[in-house]
Design an enzyme around this catalytic site. Structure first.
Site: not given
Length: 314
Positions: A32, A37, A66, A99, A158, A212, A267, A270
């Site tokens: 993602d 970013y 995005k 986004h 969003n 985060s 990693l 998760n």
């Protein structure tokens, strides 16, 4: 779309290539990314390393990027995508998302990239500057990307149920995916039910909640859902970590999740959430932790960070 993915938000550009390469080697197939970013070139290096060494082929990967807020005008959508494709070293994306439902004044790619939220950082009072571009016009330009074969799927981030409903009323190609903040403190039950009804897949970002946002001052350590007794008890029963329990809750309720870490051990952790299940009672206990607590809200961080009030949630 694989139900567990690696999100690269906040991973340093100098590190992200190695992180992505390691993640793919460990079994991740869902990446993602986003223009905003600022690390898509590094992500591309990691992808090319994995493909070049035979770990996977391109068609085994699901790569998302995005469209940033400054590129909503129809004439800017395709160049924005092409920049992401060039940085990622790819010929197509599996998914391209709008986004935010926020249209900002255009900043040319050659002037500043990624452009960020502020129109002119050198202004006396730097702030966000809005551009009046209707969502349906941006969406029509994104539909053309599918027609041209540059992206396989398009979707939104969003968005509320109201915005999705309005988009569906005019869309030639329906949104495939909605990506939103989802975790036990923000379960968004009505939004998920509506998307299931409309057959729109849902991806949850920040699936562990506050973790985060603590490093960037948008949350406090005491807000961590991993400290909840309900989560800890389930983790002890299953001999799993609290994080694995919360991530399992996310995928077991039918959403995909994207987690961010630079640690190889994290990693692995998760991704190791598919060899156990939560009971109905445990799923309910975690869902009941809901506080409607949103950590990523432009209406909250906009005034402090960008001197601009920009609410998108009521």
């Amino acid at each position: 779309m694989p139900s567990a993915g690696l999100g690269v938000w906040k991973i340093d550009p100098s590190e992200v290539g190695a992180v992505v390469s390691t993640a793919i080697e460990l079994g991740y197939r869902h990446l993602d990314c986003a223009c905003d970013y600022g690390n898509e070139e590094g992500v591309g290096d990691g992808i090319q390393d994995a493909i070049g060494t035979g770990v996977c082929s391109r068609d085994e990967l699901w790569v998302t990027s995005k469209l940033w807020n400054t590129y909503h005008a129809p004439e800017h959508v395709r160049p924005a995508l092409q920049k992401s494709l060039a940085d990622l070293g790819l010929e197509y994306l599996d998914l391209y998302l709008m986004h935010f439902p926020i249209s900002l004044m255009y900043v040319p790619i050659e002037s500043r990239y990624p452009p960020g939220w502020i129109f002119d950082p050198d202004a006396e009072h730097p702030r966000m500057e809005f551009a009046p571009v209707p969502i349906h016009e941006t969406w029509q330009a994104m539909e053309e990307l599918v027609t041209e074969g540059l992206v396989k799927n398009i979707g939104v981030c969003n968005f509320s149920t109201g915005l999705i409903r309005d988009l569906l009323s005019s869309a030639r190609i329906r949104p495939s995916v909605l990506q939103v903040e989802l975790h036990p403190y923000l379960t968004q039950e009505k939004l998920l039910r509506y998307c299931q009804q409309e057959e729109i897949a849902v991806t949850g970002f920040s699936p562990l909640g506050a973790l985060s946002y603590v490093p960037i001052g948008m949350a406090e350590k005491k807000e961590s859902v991993l400290e909840e007794d309900a989560v800890i008890k389930i983790a002890e029963r299953l001999d799993k970590t609290p994080a694995q329990v919360v991530l399992r809750w996310g995928v077991q309720r039918g959403t995909s999740i994207v987690t961010k870490t630079s640690s190889k051990e994290r990693l692995k952790e998760n991704l190791n959430i598919f060899d156990f299940e939560l009971t109905e009672e445990e799923m309910q206990a975690i869902s009941e932790l809901n506080q409607n607590r949103r950590f990523n809200d432009p209406g909250e961080f906009g005034p402090a960070a960008f001197d601009t009030f920009c609410p998108i949630y009521d």
